[in-house]
Design an enzyme around this catalytic site. Structure first.
Site, PDB file in Angstrom:
ATOM      1  N   HIS A 316       0.859  -1.193   0.000  1.00  0.00           N
ATOM      2  CA  HIS A 316       0.000   0.000   0.000  1.00  0.00           C
ATOM      3  C   HIS A 316       0.890   1.235   0.000  1.00  0.00           C
ATOM      4  O   HIS A 316       1.939   1.254   0.636  1.00  0.00           O
ATOM      5  CB  HIS A 316      -0.893   0.018   1.251  1.00  0.00           C
ATOM      6  CG  HIS A 316      -2.066   0.935   1.124  1.00  0.00           C
ATOM      7  ND1 HIS A 316      -1.975   2.280   1.342  1.00  0.00           N
ATOM      8  CD2 HIS A 316      -3.338   0.702   0.754  1.00  0.00           C
ATOM      9  CE1 HIS A 316      -3.152   2.845   1.138  1.00  0.00           C
ATOM     10  NE2 HIS A 316      -4.009   1.906   0.780  1.00  0.00           N
ATOM     11  N   ASP A 373      -7.983  -5.334   0.194  1.00  0.00           N
ATOM     12  CA  ASP A 373      -8.444  -6.205  -0.896  1.00  0.00           C
ATOM     13  C   ASP A 373      -8.087  -7.663  -0.667  1.00  0.00           C
ATOM     14  O   ASP A 373      -8.666  -8.553  -1.283  1.00  0.00           O
ATOM     15  CB  ASP A 373      -7.848  -5.712  -2.223  1.00  0.00           C
ATOM     16  CG  ASP A 373      -8.410  -4.350  -2.580  1.00  0.00           C
ATOM     17  OD1 ASP A 373      -7.626  -3.404  -2.773  1.00  0.00           O
ATOM     18  OD2 ASP A 373      -9.647  -4.220  -2.607  1.00  0.00           O
TER      19      ASP A 373
HETATM   20  C1  SDX Z   1      -6.309   0.036  -2.834  1.00  0.00           C
HETATM   21  O1  SDX Z   1      -4.414   4.511  -2.068  1.00  0.00           O
HETATM   22  C2  SDX Z   1      -5.366   3.959  -1.451  1.00  0.00           C
HETATM   23  O2  SDX Z   1      -5.741   4.401  -0.373  1.00  0.00           O
HETATM   24  C3  SDX Z   1      -5.993   2.771  -2.160  1.00  0.00           C
HETATM   25  C4  SDX Z   1      -7.014   1.978  -1.369  1.00  0.00           C
HETATM   26  C5  SDX Z   1      -8.265   2.774  -1.115  1.00  0.00           C
HETATM   27  O3  SDX Z   1      -8.985   2.443  -0.156  1.00  0.00           O
HETATM   28  O4  SDX Z   1      -8.589   3.673  -1.951  1.00  0.00           O
HETATM   29  O5  SDX Z   1      -6.446   1.572  -0.127  1.00  0.00           O
HETATM   30  C6  SDX Z   1      -7.438   0.711  -2.131  1.00  0.00           C
HETATM   31  O6  SDX Z   1      -6.077   0.320  -3.972  1.00  0.00           O
HETATM   32  C7  SDX Z   1      -5.432  -0.932  -2.071  1.00  0.00           C
HETATM   33  C8  SDX Z   1      -4.228  -1.460  -2.926  1.00  0.00           C
HETATM   34  C9  SDX Z   1      -4.730  -2.587  -3.835  1.00  0.00           C
HETATM   35  N1  SDX Z   1      -3.674  -2.998  -4.811  1.00  0.00           N
HETATM   36  C10 SDX Z   1      -3.041  -4.169  -4.723  1.00  0.00           C
HETATM   37  O7  SDX Z   1      -3.193  -4.964  -3.805  1.00  0.00           O
HETATM   38  C11 SDX Z   1      -2.124  -4.459  -5.913  1.00  0.00           C
HETATM   39  C12 SDX Z   1      -0.757  -4.981  -5.410  1.00  0.00           C
HETATM   40  N2  SDX Z   1      -0.080  -3.890  -4.714  1.00  0.00           N
HETATM   41  C13 SDX Z   1       0.907  -3.129  -5.508  1.00  0.00           C
HETATM   42  O8  SDX Z   1       0.556  -2.954  -6.844  1.00  0.00           O
HETATM   43  C14 SDX Z   1       1.406  -1.889  -4.755  1.00  0.00           C
HETATM   44  O9  SDX Z   1       1.718  -2.300  -3.485  1.00  0.00           O
HETATM   45  C15 SDX Z   1       0.523  -0.642  -4.677  1.00  0.00           C
HETATM   46  C16 SDX Z   1       0.076  -0.186  -6.014  1.00  0.00           C
HETATM   47  C17 SDX Z   1      -0.675  -0.901  -3.805  1.00  0.00           C
HETATM   48  C18 SDX Z   1       1.366   0.454  -4.020  1.00  0.00           C
HETATM   49  O10 SDX Z   1       2.365   0.787  -4.919  1.00  0.00           O
HETATM   50  P1  SDX Z   1       3.521   1.867  -4.529  1.00  0.00           P
HETATM   51  O11 SDX Z   1       3.230   2.555  -3.264  1.00  0.00           O
HETATM   52  O12 SDX Z   1       3.770   2.705  -5.752  1.00  0.00           O
HETATM   53  O13 SDX Z   1       4.744   0.949  -4.216  1.00  0.00           O
HETATM   54  P2  SDX Z   1       5.833   0.483  -5.268  1.00  0.00           P
HETATM   55  O14 SDX Z   1       5.162  -0.070  -6.483  1.00  0.00           O
HETATM   56  O15 SDX Z   1       6.820   1.592  -5.440  1.00  0.00           O
HETATM   57  O16 SDX Z   1       6.521  -0.763  -4.497  1.00  0.00           O
HETATM   58  C19 SDX Z   1       7.607  -0.561  -3.586  1.00  0.00           C
HETATM   59  C20 SDX Z   1       8.393  -1.868  -3.680  1.00  0.00           C
HETATM   60  C21 SDX Z   1       8.795  -2.264  -5.105  1.00  0.00           C
HETATM   61  O17 SDX Z   1       9.943  -3.063  -5.035  1.00  0.00           O
HETATM   62  P3  SDX Z   1      11.415  -2.357  -5.303  1.00  0.00           P
HETATM   63  O18 SDX Z   1      11.302  -1.621  -6.650  1.00  0.00           O
HETATM   64  O19 SDX Z   1      11.644  -1.404  -4.138  1.00  0.00           O
HETATM   65  O20 SDX Z   1      12.395  -3.515  -5.355  1.00  0.00           O
HETATM   66  O21 SDX Z   1       7.561  -2.952  -3.208  1.00  0.00           O
HETATM   67  C22 SDX Z   1       7.343  -3.880  -4.277  1.00  0.00           C
HETATM   68  C23 SDX Z   1       7.659  -3.159  -5.565  1.00  0.00           C
HETATM   69  O22 SDX Z   1       8.075  -4.069  -6.575  1.00  0.00           O
HETATM   70  N3  SDX Z   1       5.917  -4.270  -4.211  1.00  0.00           N
HETATM   71  C24 SDX Z   1       5.474  -5.522  -4.371  1.00  0.00           C
HETATM   72  C25 SDX Z   1       4.077  -5.432  -4.180  1.00  0.00           C
HETATM   73  N4  SDX Z   1       3.738  -4.167  -3.922  1.00  0.00           N
HETATM   74  C26 SDX Z   1       4.888  -3.451  -3.941  1.00  0.00           C
HETATM   75  N5  SDX Z   1       6.100  -6.694  -4.653  1.00  0.00           N
HETATM   76  C27 SDX Z   1       5.312  -7.788  -4.759  1.00  0.00           C
HETATM   77  N6  SDX Z   1       3.964  -7.794  -4.591  1.00  0.00           N
HETATM   78  C28 SDX Z   1       3.325  -6.633  -4.305  1.00  0.00           C
HETATM   79  N7  SDX Z   1       2.002  -6.632  -4.127  1.00  0.00           N
END
Ligand code: SDX
Length: 427
Positions: A316, A373
């Protein structure tokens, strides 16, 4: 006493820039950088807005480090456990929880406004049976504006509240009609004898004409425990500060467009699997993993920088601790396991993912925890709600948040059109 300002120095020229620090009533202060471009001829750079506050708001507060969420100052745990979704809607819209009489009147108003114009019903017929309900929802909310004209004239709080109540009351009907269209079965009209959540479940499940609800697990009526579970899910989804879809809603509000297209834009933005579409992807992912034995393989794929596989329902932007909504849903799952015949195989796979991910340094170092989720889908599956309706359920819950944020934007005198700049790297 030091001034409440922040100084920046351009080391190329030695020039010093000073900006006011604006303090929050709760949470981080902000640097007021509104004159930075005029002062420095430079932009700040923050793709994805990881360190940028886009507005001032009094609606929802999140403390990502603590895993804390409050609507109008009230902790989400208090609202989810002791108040209904409709009470939460009233709280978000007005800043106060309703007293008994006010709630009764509000509930009655929402029930009576749940009906759709007969003309709007024909819209569903243009969509193929397998149309995703999110496409129908987005189109129908925009079409809704063509049946009313007050958004052309109303520019005051009373008018905004009027539109808010209309949209909140009709979204569940649109979602239920979209679902029944996808099954090719007749629509069930709203029933003013039923509360918000029971009415939605009835419009989804009832046989034409009757009150009988025959579901796969054989029970014939909608159980109180099902209504309570879904009502809690709506409350947990009601608002969430400046998330991606709310940012889109405020962006549409900033151009002067009316709330129907702002909400329709929010629905479209929510659909993405990185955002509200994740709840549908979580169940699809658990089904794809298929067994507890396969979990480890997929955890390795999620950690592999060369594999774009991500663990849906994990991570998140704001929560760097357990999402408090996820905690409430996890407890709800345990509470409902027997009563709702939750799918134990899917739950075992989810628990295994959680167990491994929460002890693995890749996830710990990136502060990746289960988010809302991760748990929603298993409960919705038990409520006989198909995966394609998971994000529409999120829409039903979140509509009150979007429209409340839209109203707050409209009332904010200093609100300007959303128009960021860029770092140009072209020819
Ligand atoms: C919602 O914003 C809100 O408030 C949203 C929400 C709401 O109520 O409105 O809470 C609802 O959208 C919840 C989130 C649902 N999405 C998912 O579950 C999809 C999986 N999660 C990821 O796509 C991700 O964690 C996000 C999109 C939720 C957050 O992305 P960020 O903050 O941009 O983080 P990032 O992509 O920069 O990740 C940081 C690191 C990365 O690794 P490095 O580049 O540092 O090596 O963490 C890794 C990412 O690759 N990472 C994950 C991961 N999420 C982040 N690795 C594996 N699996 C994951 N799910």
């Amino acid at each position: 006493m030091k001034k409440n300002t922040f100084s920046l120095i351009d080391n190329r020229t030695g020039k010093n820039y000073e900006y006011p620090i604006l303090d929050a009533t709760r949470g981080p202060s902000v640097l007021d950088m509104r004159t930075f471009f005029k002062d420095s001829d430079m932009f700040t750079y923050d793709p994805g807005f990881t360190s940028t506050a886009s507005c001032t708001s009094e609606i929802t507060f999140i403390d990502g480090a603590k895993g804390e969420l409050r609507y109008r100052g009230i902790p989400i745990e208090e609202l989810a456990l002791n108040h209904s979704y409709l009470e939460t809607c009233y709280l978000l819209m007005t800043g106060e929880l309703p007293d008994k009489d006010t709630l009764r009147d509000f509930d009655l108003e929402i029930r009576h406004r749940a009906f759709l114009h007969e003309g709007l019903r024909h819209l569903f017929a243009v969509f193929p049976d397998n149309a995703h309900p999110m496409a129908t929802l987005s189109a129908a909310v925009t079409a809704l504006s063509t049946f009313f004209d007050d958004h052309e004239t109303c520019q005051d709080e009373a008018g905004y509240q009027e539109m808010a109540r209309r949209i909140i009351s009709k979204i569940p009907t649109i979602a239920a009609f979209a679902y029944r269209h996808s099954l090719g079965i007749p629509f069930i009209q709203p029933d003013i004898d039923l509360g918000f959540t029971e009415n939605f479940l009835t419009m989804m499940r009832a046989y034409p004409g009757g009150k009988m609800h025959l579901c796969a697990n054989g029970h014939e009526t909608i159980k109180e425990v099902e209504i309570r579970a879904l009502d809690t899910i709506f409350t947990l989804h009601a608002d969430h500060e400046q998330n991606a879809s709310t940012t889109v809603v405020r962006g549409v509000a900033s151009t002067g467009a009316h709330p129907y297209v702002a909400i329709s834009s929010g629905i479209s933005a929510l659909w993405g699997r990185a955002h509200g579409g994740a709840n549908e992807s979580v169940i699809a992912q658990l089904e794809m993993i298929g067994s507890v034995e396969n979990v480890e393989t997929f955890i390795q794929r999620a950690k592999d920088p060369n594999d774009d596989f991500r663990l849906m329902g994990f991570g998140h932007r704001v929560y760097k601790n357990f999402d408090p909504r996820a905690k409430i849903l996890k407890n709800l799952q345990d509470e409902l396991r027997e009563e709702l015949h939750l799918d134990n195989e899917l739950m075992s796979i989810a628990r295994k993912i959680e167990e491994i991910a929460l002890s693995d340094d890749y996830f710990i170092s990136r502060k990746l925890y289960p988010n809302i989720d991760f748990y929603t889908g298993i409960i919705l599956t038990a409520l006989q709600i198909p995966k394609t309706m998971f994000t529409p359920i999120f829409v039903i819950g979140r509509t009150v948040g979007w429209i409340t944020q839209w109203i707050e934007f409209k009332k904010e005198s200093s609100s300007k059109i959303a128009r960021p700049r860029q770092l140009y790297k072209g020819n």
